[in-house]
Design an enzyme around this catalytic site. Structure first.
Site, short mmCIF file in Angstrom:
data_model
loop_
_atom_site.label_atom_id
_atom_site.label_comp_id
_atom_site.label_asym_id
_atom_site.label_seq_id
_atom_site.Cartn_x
_atom_site.Cartn_y
_atom_site.Cartn_z
N ASP A 1 37.17 41.66 44.50
CA ASP A 1 36.64 43.01 44.71
C ASP A 1 37.51 44.00 43.94
OD1 ASP A 1 35.46 45.36 45.87
OD2 ASP A 1 34.95 44.23 47.66
N ASP B 1 21.69 59.34 38.26
CA ASP B 1 20.91 58.15 38.57
C ASP B 1 19.49 58.22 38.02
OD1 ASP B 1 20.06 60.11 40.29
OD2 ASP B 1 20.53 59.04 42.12
N ASN C 1 32.84 44.47 39.29
CA ASN C 1 33.27 45.15 40.51
C ASN C 1 34.54 45.96 40.27
OD1 ASN C 1 34.17 45.78 43.16
ND2 ASN C 1 33.06 44.06 44.01
N GLU D 1 36.14 51.39 51.61
CA GLU D 1 36.38 51.17 50.18
C GLU D 1 37.02 52.42 49.58
OE1 GLU D 1 36.65 49.88 47.43
OE2 GLU D 1 35.56 48.00 47.22
N TYR E 1 22.23 52.19 35.66
CA TYR E 1 23.48 51.61 36.14
C TYR E 1 23.53 51.58 37.67
CZ TYR E 1 24.89 52.98 31.39
OH TYR E 1 24.96 53.16 30.04
N SER F 1 19.08 50.11 40.39
CA SER F 1 18.97 50.94 39.19
C SER F 1 19.21 52.42 39.45
CB SER F 1 17.57 50.78 38.59
OG SER F 1 16.57 51.21 39.50
N ASP G 1 29.93 50.78 40.59
CA ASP G 1 30.77 50.39 41.72
C ASP G 1 32.16 51.01 41.68
OD1 ASP G 1 31.14 48.32 44.06
OD2 ASP G 1 32.92 48.16 42.80
#
Length: 324
Positions: A235, A129, A184, A47, A134, A109, A137
């Site tokens: 995606d 985090d 996404n 990715e 959230y 989360s 992505d």
């Protein structure tokens, strides 16, 4: 009365013989991508394709956290560092050269964004985090140095995801749209007035027309110009300088192309898709200054490797924030 053997019978033939048949887009201009570079003989969830100012390609492996750097001329592959956060999903490059890495965390989360040098040094939390819920992505910078990001949470009947804008000082987070199912891919039009978002588990493409402040939606400006079909869904995405949108179709081994109004105008197929190979197509990205598109895919489900493929798009890629 007919015997069973004389009854009309369905047979696998034509499109029904494909593992991933194309029905609604079968009349589009269609080309098949060529292999460009094998990243690994192992199936890795590739990715996050993004080029720096020197034309070097960065990408990552979501599940193992490896960050890769590819020289497009020599095809040399390096691995400068491994993400210290779980499940990194995207890389975007700031014009100061730093990598901004989005990570999904526990997929519930604990996602966020951190910045680092190209070697993984001088790590800075952009969205922590520990202080948010959230599951981030992807993201896209605007010309001011702020950025939009997608919240990957939820599923088809529990739409917890959304799209948010982070101001250039990285202190203010403003919701743009909410209550969508696994937000996404995200892309910003060349004039920064239209935000594109893919909603994976609802199979939808969002087109969001923005006011000049970049956070207020124009009257009747949030629309869904396209509904996708099939498993799994849209995606990551990118745009060219003609404002065409290129959307990777995860689980389908292809990329769909839309014009600036959201009408489909073409598609790119990954070799082997009809036989069920390389279906995890995740991200398209242009080589800077060209119309050559790179697409990453992997063959995890069939025990194959991880590849980059290439074609020429309709126009040259848009020169985004890191080149300004």
């Amino acid at each position: 009365m007919m015997s069973q053997q004389d009854l009309p019978t369905l047979f696998y033939s034509g499109k029904s013989n494909s593992a991933v048949p194309i029905i609604s887009e079968s009349e589009l201009q269609t080309i098949t991508a060529e292999p460009w570079l094998e990243i690994s003989k192992k199936g890795l969830q590739l990715e996050g394709l993004n080029f720096d100012r020197q034309g070097q390609l960065f990408l990552l492996d979501v599940f193992e956290g490896n960050i890769f750097k590819v020289n497009p001329e020599t095809k040399e592959i390096k691995q400068p560092f491994v993400s210290h956060k779980a499940n990194p999903a995207a890389i975007k490059i700031h014009k100061d050269g730093r990598l901004f890495v989005c990570y999904l965390g526990d997929f519930k989360s604990t996602g966020g964004i951190f910045a680092a040098t190209e070697n993984g040094d001088n790590i800075q939390d952009i969205i922590e985090d520990l202080s948010t819920t959230y599951c981030i992505d992807d993201m896209v910078f605007d010309s001011k140095g702020g950025f939009y990001f997608t919240d990957f949470r939820g599923y088809s009947t529990n739409p917890l995801g959304g799209v948010y804008y982070v101001a250039p000082d990285f202190r203010t987070v403003t919701p743009i749209i909410q209550n969508i199912s696994v937000a996404n891919g995200i892309a910003l039009s060349t004039d920064e007035k239209v935000l594109w978002v893919t909603e994976t588990t609802a199979n939808r493409l969002h087109r969001i027309a923005l006011e000049d402040d970049g956070v207020t939606i124009q009257p009747f400006g949030a629309t869904i110009p396209y509904y996708f079909t099939g498993h799994e869904g849209p995606d990551s995405c990118c745009i060219d300088r003609d404002d065409n949108l290129y959307v990777a179709m995860y689980g389908q081994g292809r990329v769909l192309v839309f014009n600036k109004r959201g009408y489909p105008i073409g598609q790119i197929l990954i070799p082997g898709r009809d036989e069920g190979h390389m279906l995890r197509s995740t991200h398209p990205q242009f080589i800077p200054g060209t119309n050559q598109l790179i697409i990453c895919a992997n063959d995890i489900e069939m025990g194959g490797g991880s590849m980059l493929y290439t074609v020429n798009g309709f126009a040259k890629g848009h020169q985004s924030f890191q080149f300004q």
